[in-house]
Design an enzyme around this catalytic site. Structure first.
Site, PDB file in Angstrom:
ATOM      1  N   LYS A  79      11.532   0.356  -5.195  1.00  0.00           N
ATOM      2  CA  LYS A  79      11.501  -0.742  -4.243  1.00  0.00           C
ATOM      3  C   LYS A  79      10.793  -1.854  -4.349  1.00  0.00           C
ATOM      4  O   LYS A  79       9.780  -1.887  -4.867  1.00  0.00           O
ATOM      5  CB  LYS A  79      11.478  -0.127  -2.825  1.00  0.00           C
ATOM      6  CG  LYS A  79      11.688  -0.950  -1.607  1.00  0.00           C
ATOM      7  CD  LYS A  79      11.160  -0.327  -0.435  1.00  0.00           C
ATOM      8  CE  LYS A  79      11.480  -0.803   0.937  1.00  0.00           C
ATOM      9  NZ  LYS A  79      11.412  -0.123   1.990  1.00  0.00           N
ATOM     10  N   SER A 154      14.985  -0.126   5.219  1.00  0.00           N
ATOM     11  CA  SER A 154      15.044  -1.256   4.469  1.00  0.00           C
ATOM     12  C   SER A 154      14.854  -0.722   2.748  1.00  0.00           C
ATOM     13  O   SER A 154      15.152  -1.705   2.187  1.00  0.00           O
ATOM     14  CB  SER A 154      13.494  -2.039   4.563  1.00  0.00           C
ATOM     15  OG  SER A 154      12.275  -1.398   4.227  1.00  0.00           O
ATOM     16  N   SER A 178      12.705   3.264   7.223  1.00  0.00           N
ATOM     17  CA  SER A 178      13.188   2.985   6.043  1.00  0.00           C
ATOM     18  C   SER A 178      13.520   3.950   4.735  1.00  0.00           C
ATOM     19  O   SER A 178      13.915   3.406   3.893  1.00  0.00           O
ATOM     20  CB  SER A 178      12.354   1.721   5.861  1.00  0.00           C
ATOM     21  OG  SER A 178      12.531   0.717   6.806  1.00  0.00           O
TER      22      SER A 178
END
Length: 468
Positions: A79, A154, A178
């Site tokens: 990420k 996210s 997330s």
């Protein structure tokens, strides 16, 4: 012969037996990225040269009998809030569009030391809260089950990339859901570990008292393998727990017989009623566990909104404190969703924050009492199948309480597991929650469920077409 979509565990066995080349596995993933990611936008940066160098090094270790372990030669992605030395780390934001860290984050370093093959940096919501946004330098990631639909966030790029088979696993972060959100909407396994189990040093922060790092993968077993290489005390992370790391795979094959499972029915039946397919998946899982010898009982805790209200006050206040200088100087350089969601922090007083912290303590004690007579808890991970990506409300987190925030607020380990497919063939899921540092028990239940159900044999149609 390698299956079109090997799990990490399967690929590791083949690599250990010299029946699968890390180089060929990496090339296959790169080919999939080149054919699918123009639609999915799961990667912000593909590090092909780094990936091939990592794969060749792993293959040399394989041939010489010096493999580092079960992650050696496994293609993964990070990420894009995880710092990577010499490789751009943007937070999916214009503010860090050209940011190149000089050091790896702790988790990136640990996975590299375990022999993983780094395929690149994965899309996120801007600074892990502002998305899905269409006014940033890069588009938002899309759901492989239907690219018109949302991945949740996210850790959006990680969810999309793993579901489509572009990588075998990846890093996520979880401040209010997330990791578990993308795992739910993309049909994966994803765990938010116990607060303090994994270092957050070198990861762009959102809310220091709620942030967690953790993995997403296709199976529960794969999450256990990835988490094993992430966990451990970091004396330079103030929240890091100084305790031995358990063997997260030790209980995987012991089944659920004898486990005491509490079901928080009011979360998904009253507080935020879920879709028919989501409810059916949870009920079927409860029946399966009962048939396998688990003891099932209902558990009542505070309503979800009691967790969400202080959780979002804490998150917004702490995030605003981090971003205040940039918000004052470069407000319009943020995407609309990011700046509007964080602007609330400027309106909060010290009393709002302090009272939320006090309420948090009460809720933690209540949750501990509720779990005294059970080993794990079950509820939904998400209320329904993925909505269309263009129809995600700006204030969705305030409109209805979410299922994940209670376990950020309390810091408990929580795993999202796919429980089938609902409307439009989109995934549905459940959440399995454990006591502090009882990840092995959470994985035990999740793995038992996956082994007894057919859901891990089904991949998105776009991925299947490419593999055919």
């Amino acid at each position: 012969m390698m299956a079109p979509f090997p799990s990490i565990a399967d690929a590791a066995r083949l690599i250990a037996a010299k029946q699968l080349s890390p180089v060929e596995l990496t090339r296959a993933c790169l080919e999939r990225i080149s054919k699918l990611d123009a639609t999915l936008h799961s990667f912000l940066l593909v590090t092909e040269d780094r990936a091939m160098a990592d794969a060749k090094a792993a293959e040399n270790r394989m041939m010489s009998g010096a493999l580092k372990g079960k992650l050696d030669g496994i293609p993964i992605g990070h990420k894009d809030i995880y710092n990577t030395a010499g490789i751009r780390t943007t937070g999916h934001s214009r503010l860090l569009e050209h940011n190149v860290p000089t050091e790896d984050s702790v988790v990136v370093r640990k996975w590299a030391e375990a022999g993983t093959v780094m395929m690149g940096k994965l899309a996120t919501h801007e600074f892990a809260i502002g998305g899905p946004s269409f006014d940033l330098p890069w588009p938002p990631a899309r759901n492989p089950w239907n690219p018109d639909h949302f991945t949740s966030g996210s850790s959006s790029g990680t969810g999309a990339a793993v579901a489509a088979g572009l990588v075998l696993g990846g890093t996520g972060s979880d401040t209010g859901g997330s990791i578990r959100g993308p795992a739910a909407l993309c049909g994966l396994a994803g765990i938010k570990p116990t607060y303090g189990l994994c270092s957050r040093r070198g990861v762009l922060p959102l809310s220091q008292t709620l942030d967690h790092t953790g993995p997403l993968a296709w199976t529960v077993q794969d999450c256990a393998l990835l988490l094993q290489a992430m966990a451990g005390h970091d004396p330079l992370d103030p929240a890091s727990a100084d305790r031995p790391v358990a063997d997260f795979s030790a209980e995987l094959d012991t089944g659920v017989k004898g486990l005491r499972i509490g079901v928080i029915r009011h979360f998904h039946e009253v507080d935020n009623p879920v879709s028919p397919a989501t409810k059916r998946g949870i009920e079927d899982a409860i029946g399966l566990f009962r048939d396998q010898g688990a003891e099932i009982r209902d558990v009542t805790v505070a309503p979800m909104m009691d967790y969400n209200a202080p959780g979002w006050v804490i998150l917004t206040a702490e995030a605003y404190a981090i971003h205040e200088p940039w918000l004052k100087e470069r407000f319009n350089d943020y995407g609309e969703l990011m700046r509007d969601r964080l602007a609330f922090g400027a309106l909060m007083g010290a009393s709002d924050y302090v009272q939320s912290l006090r309420r948090r303590r009460v809720l933690c004690l209540q949750m501990r009492e509720a779990m005294a007579g059970v080993d794990i808890l079950i509820t939904a991970s998400a209320p329904s199948e993925a909505p269309k990506i263009t129809e995600v409300p700006k204030w969705a987190m305030f409109e209805r309480p979410n299922f994940t925030m209670p376990f950020n607020l309390t810091g408990l380990p929580a795993l999202s597991v796919c429980t089938g497919y609902g409307e439009g063939g989109l995934p549905v899921s459940m959440q399995i929650v454990g006591k502090p540092f009882a990840e092995a028990t959470v994985f035990r239940a999740g793995h038992a469920y996956e082994q007894a159900t057919p859901w891990r044999s089904q991949r998105p149609a776009m991925s299947n077409a490419l593999a055919a």
